[in-house]
Design a protein around this motif. Structure first.
Motif, mmCIF file in Angstrom:
data_model
loop_
_atom_site.group_PDB
_atom_site.id
_atom_site.type_symbol
_atom_site.label_atom_id
_atom_site.label_comp_id
_atom_site.label_asym_id
_atom_site.label_seq_id
_atom_site.Cartn_x
_atom_site.Cartn_y
_atom_site.Cartn_z
ATOM 1 N N MET A 155 0.754 -1.253 -0.097
ATOM 2 C CA MET A 155 -0.027 -0.046 -0.038
ATOM 3 C C MET A 155 0.723 1.233 0.027
ATOM 4 O O MET A 155 0.643 2.266 -0.606
ATOM 5 N N GLU A 156 1.886 1.165 0.616
ATOM 6 C CA GLU A 156 2.941 2.505 0.701
ATOM 7 C C GLU A 156 3.384 2.487 -0.597
ATOM 8 O O GLU A 156 3.337 3.717 -1.143
ATOM 9 N N LEU A 157 3.897 1.690 -1.441
ATOM 10 C CA LEU A 157 4.224 1.769 -2.655
ATOM 11 C C LEU A 157 3.326 2.252 -3.516
ATOM 12 O O LEU A 157 3.462 2.880 -4.525
ATOM 13 N N THR A 158 2.164 1.643 -3.283
ATOM 14 C CA THR A 158 0.766 2.160 -4.234
ATOM 15 C C THR A 158 0.776 3.671 -4.115
ATOM 16 O O THR A 158 0.472 4.406 -5.125
ATOM 17 N N TRP A 193 2.612 5.878 -3.214
ATOM 18 C CA TRP A 193 3.920 6.408 -3.846
ATOM 19 C C TRP A 193 3.875 6.645 -5.314
ATOM 20 O O TRP A 193 4.354 7.597 -6.184
ATOM 21 N N ALA A 194 3.428 5.568 -5.969
ATOM 22 C CA ALA A 194 3.132 5.362 -7.469
ATOM 23 C C ALA A 194 2.055 6.046 -8.117
ATOM 24 O O ALA A 194 2.250 6.992 -8.837
ATOM 25 N N GLU A 195 0.938 6.224 -7.020
ATOM 26 C CA GLU A 195 -0.252 7.174 -7.335
ATOM 27 C C GLU A 195 0.270 8.783 -7.349
ATOM 28 O O GLU A 195 -0.012 9.329 -8.335
ATOM 29 N N LYS A 196 1.000 9.104 -6.365
ATOM 30 C CA LYS A 196 1.694 10.562 -6.304
ATOM 31 C C LYS A 196 2.568 10.811 -7.392
ATOM 32 O O LYS A 196 2.763 12.061 -7.776
ATOM 33 N N ARG A 197 3.100 9.697 -8.005
ATOM 34 C CA ARG A 197 3.988 10.221 -9.489
ATOM 35 C C ARG A 197 3.298 9.941 -10.719
ATOM 36 O O ARG A 197 3.837 9.746 -11.834
ATOM 37 N N GLY A 198 1.791 9.851 -10.473
ATOM 38 C CA GLY A 198 0.979 9.807 -11.913
ATOM 39 C C GLY A 198 0.599 8.450 -12.130
ATOM 40 O O GLY A 198 -0.029 8.285 -13.265
ATOM 41 N N ALA A 199 0.964 7.330 -11.578
ATOM 42 C CA ALA A 199 0.491 5.951 -11.810
ATOM 43 C C ALA A 199 -0.593 5.555 -11.433
ATOM 44 O O ALA A 199 -0.675 4.557 -10.682
#
Length: 69
Positions: free
Chosen positions: A26-29, A31-37
């Motif tokens: 979830m932390e990685l998710t 992180w990815a979401e904040k970078r546009g993924a």
């Protein structure tokens, strides 16, 4: 100690690991979401639904298994 007595403790530890992995993913998710993924993040969140859906049953079953007769 018979091997069958170890089963509840083993399952408890496996469940702890599963929940730790869920938190890390979830932390990685996030992180990815904040970078546009956002599409990837959405897919991951969808996959993690199964862990959430099964968590209460697993906890209740482990509690029963770990209760002395």
């Amino acid at each position: 100690m018979p091997h069958s007595d170890l089963l509840p403790s083993l399952l408890f530890k496996i469940n702890e690991n599963q929940l730790a992995l869920e938190a890390a993913i979830m932390e990685l998710t996030i992180w990815a979401e904040k970078r546009g993924a956002s599409e990837v993040a959405g897919n991951v969140r969808g996959a993690l639904v199964a862990i959430d859906r099964n968590e209460e049953f697993i906890k209740m079953t482990l509690a029963v298994m770990m209760t002395p007769d």
